[in-house]
Design a protein around this motif. Structure first.
Motif, short mmCIF file in Angstrom:
data_model
loop_
_atom_site.label_atom_id
_atom_site.label_comp_id
_atom_site.label_asym_id
_atom_site.label_seq_id
_atom_site.Cartn_x
_atom_site.Cartn_y
_atom_site.Cartn_z
N LEU A 150 5.28 20.55 40.71
CA LEU A 150 6.18 19.42 40.48
C LEU A 150 7.20 19.74 39.40
CD1 LEU A 150 3.71 16.42 40.71
CD2 LEU A 150 5.46 17.07 42.35
N ASN A 165 15.68 19.39 41.10
CA ASN A 165 16.05 18.09 41.65
C ASN A 165 15.21 17.01 40.98
OD1 ASN A 165 17.02 16.08 43.23
ND2 ASN A 165 15.94 16.66 45.09
N PRO A 166 15.65 16.50 39.82
CA PRO A 166 14.83 15.52 39.11
C PRO A 166 14.69 14.22 39.89
CG PRO A 166 16.95 15.83 38.01
CD PRO A 166 16.89 16.80 39.14
N PRO A 167 13.54 13.57 39.81
CA PRO A 167 13.34 12.32 40.53
C PRO A 167 14.12 11.19 39.88
CG PRO A 167 11.45 12.77 39.15
CD PRO A 167 12.35 13.97 39.05
N ARG A 207 9.85 21.84 40.99
CA ARG A 207 10.66 21.04 41.92
C ARG A 207 11.59 20.11 41.15
NH1 ARG A 207 7.41 17.53 46.06
NH2 ARG A 207 6.78 19.61 46.73
N TRP A 208 11.08 19.48 40.10
CA TRP A 208 11.88 18.52 39.34
C TRP A 208 12.92 19.20 38.48
CZ3 TRP A 208 7.26 15.02 37.63
CH2 TRP A 208 6.82 14.29 38.74
N LYS A 209 12.73 20.48 38.16
CA LYS A 209 13.73 21.20 37.37
C LYS A 209 15.02 21.29 38.18
CE LYS A 209 12.41 24.67 34.91
NZ LYS A 209 11.94 25.99 34.49
#
Length: 90
Positions: A34, A41-43, A37-39
Motif C-alpha cells: 500500500l 497515486n495517493p488515495p 501504491r500510495w506513493k
C-alpha cells in the motif's frame, strides 16, 4: 522424548521474546504494498464512517420487509393447516 519437546518450547519462547523485543519492526507485506501504491497515486479523502443515512435507511426497510415476509408465511401456513383440518372432517 519429553525432554526434546520441552527444549523446543523453550527455544521457541526465547525466539518469540527476542523477536518481540526488536527495536525495528519491518512492516507487513500489505503495508509495504500500500505504501508503494500510495506513493505514486495517493488515495483521496475518505469520511470516517461512510454514509450512515443510506445504511440506516436500507437496514430499517429490509428489516420490515423480512418481518412482513416471515409473518405472511406463518399466516399462510396457519390458514393452510386450518383448511386441511376443516376439509379432513376430524
Amino acid at each position: 522424548m519429553p525432554e526434546r519437546h520441552e527444549q523446543d518450547d523453550q527455544e521457541r519462547e526465547f525466539d518469540l521474546r527476542w523477536a518481540e523485543s526488536a527495536e525495528h519492526k519491518e512492516p507487513s507485506a500489505r503495508a509495504r504494498m500500500l505504501a508503494a501504491r500510495w506513493k505514486e497515486n495517493p488515495p483521496g479523502p475518505v469520511p470516517f464512517r461512510g454514509e450512515p443515512d443510506y445504511v440506516a435507511r436500507r437496514q430499517r426497510r429490509s428489516g420490515w420487509i423480512s418481518t412482513a415476509i416471515v409473518l405472511g408465511c406463518v399466516a399462510g401456513v396457519i390458514v393452510l393447516l386450518g383448511y386441511v383440518n376443516f376439509r379432513g372432517g376430524y
